[in-house]
Design a protein around this motif. Structure first.
Motif, PDB file in Angstrom:
ATOM      1  N   UNK A 165       0.807  -1.210   0.000  1.00 50.57           N
ATOM      2  CA  UNK A 165       0.000   0.000   0.000  1.00 50.57           C
ATOM      3  C   UNK A 165       0.844   1.266   0.000  1.00 50.57           C
ATOM      4  N   UNK A 166       2.147   1.144   0.224  1.00 51.77           N
ATOM      5  CA  UNK A 166       3.006   2.320   0.159  1.00 51.77           C
ATOM      6  C   UNK A 166       3.012   2.874  -1.258  1.00 51.77           C
ATOM      7  N   UNK A 167       2.941   4.196  -1.384  1.00 52.43           N
ATOM      8  CA  UNK A 167       2.908   4.820  -2.705  1.00 52.43           C
ATOM      9  C   UNK A 167       4.111   4.426  -3.542  1.00 52.43           C
ATOM     10  N   UNK A 213       8.079  11.736  -5.634  1.00 54.98           N
ATOM     11  CA  UNK A 213       9.306  12.513  -5.813  1.00 54.98           C
ATOM     12  C   UNK A 213       9.984  12.866  -4.500  1.00 54.98           C
ATOM     13  N   UNK A 214       9.211  13.284  -3.485  1.00 53.46           N
ATOM     14  CA  UNK A 214       9.816  13.630  -2.193  1.00 53.46           C
ATOM     15  C   UNK A 214      10.571  12.430  -1.629  1.00 53.46           C
ATOM     16  N   UNK A 247      14.518   0.349  -5.842  1.00 54.21           N
ATOM     17  CA  UNK A 247      13.800   1.071  -6.897  1.00 54.21           C
ATOM     18  C   UNK A 247      13.759   2.571  -6.616  1.00 54.21           C
ATOM     19  N   UNK A 248      13.984   2.953  -5.342  1.00 58.48           N
ATOM     20  CA  UNK A 248      13.999   4.374  -4.990  1.00 58.48           C
ATOM     21  C   UNK A 248      15.053   5.147  -5.785  1.00 58.48           C
ATOM     22  N   UNK A 295       6.397  17.187  -3.771  1.00 54.73           N
ATOM     23  CA  UNK A 295       6.492  16.258  -4.891  1.00 54.73           C
ATOM     24  C   UNK A 295       6.602  16.989  -6.219  1.00 54.73           C
ATOM     25  N   UNK A 296       5.750  17.993  -6.408  1.00 58.36           N
ATOM     26  CA  UNK A 296       5.755  18.736  -7.671  1.00 58.36           C
ATOM     27  C   UNK A 296       7.084  19.453  -7.885  1.00 58.36           C
ATOM     28  N   UNK A 297       7.527  20.204  -6.870  1.00 58.90           N
ATOM     29  CA  UNK A 297       8.749  20.993  -7.016  1.00 58.90           C
ATOM     30  C   UNK A 297       9.975  20.105  -7.229  1.00 58.90           C
ATOM     31  N   UNK A 298      10.063  19.013  -6.490  1.00 59.22           N
ATOM     32  CA  UNK A 298      11.233  18.154  -6.607  1.00 59.22           C
ATOM     33  C   UNK A 298      11.242  17.373  -7.919  1.00 59.22           C
TER      34      UNK A 298
END
Length: 204
Positions: free
Chosen positions: A9-11, A39-40, A81-82, A177-180
């Motif tokens: 369930x982790x994104x 992204x974060x 995978x990170x 998330x968006x900015x990074x």
């Protein structure tokens, strides 16, 4: 085991099969959304690993859970995978017409809102392991920032009621998330253009 099911369930884990579907269906907006979604998390991994290589310490400690005795082996094995997910998403999207940032963000935003609500109301903060030890879950930070993260302003509403905590966490992580993701893209797109990627440009 229940803990292994919870890990799915982790994104950062869920985004991978969704990205696979997006690739098969040739849906760059959905694929871009998966990159923005995590992204974060991915960038904090880069910071922690770089800090560890330089100083021998984890500056943010978002990777610290790998050292916990309660962390399942399956989670340790699949963690790498990170390091690769964001570059792969950007490279694949750049093979099309463009990198659809705003539309991808709308997908990620919808996913995080639904995901956080489901996780908060259906999963526990902790569960008991096979040896009756407590296993820390906190799926997708639905209860609090990870305990190894020491930034006080991020932890301001840790443990608060969902109507207080979730909006606080959602605006922080979605904006981050968006900015990074844009920052990573801006670093990679010039090189991709040099190699002839036709869609190595930001777009709505």
């Amino acid at each position: 085991q229940a803990s292994d099911i919870y890990q799915l369930m982790f994104s950062c884990n869920f985004s991978m099969p969704v990205a696979g579907v997006a690739i098969l269906l040739r849906r760059p907006v959905l694929l871009c959304g998966q990159g923005i979604l995590v992204a974060v998390d991915q960038v904090l991994w880069y910071v922690d690993l770089l800090g560890y290589l330089i100083t021998g310490k984890l500056p943010i400690k978002v990777v610290g859970y790998l050292l916990w005795p309660s962390t399942p082996l399956s989670r340790k094995i699949t963690c790498f995978h990170h390091l690769l997910f964001e570059p792969l998403v950007i490279c694949l999207c750049s093979r099309g017409t463009s990198l659809p940032i705003l539309r991808g963000f709308s997908v990620a935003l919808a996913q995080t809102i639904v995901c956080q609500m489901i996780c908060r109301y259906t999963t526990p903060l902790e569960i008991k392991g096979d040896r009756d030890e407590l296993c820390y879950m906190n799926i997708n930070l639905c209860y609090e920032a990870f305990r190894d993260v020491k930034l006080a302003w991020i932890r301001r509403y840790d443990g608060a009621q969902p109507l207080v905590y979730l909006p606080w966490m959602l605006w922080i992580w979605n904006l981050g998330n968006l900015l990074l993701f844009v920052a990573i893209a801006l670093c990679l797109l010039p090189a991709l253009r040099l190699f002839g990627a036709p869609g190595a440009y930001l777009a709505a």
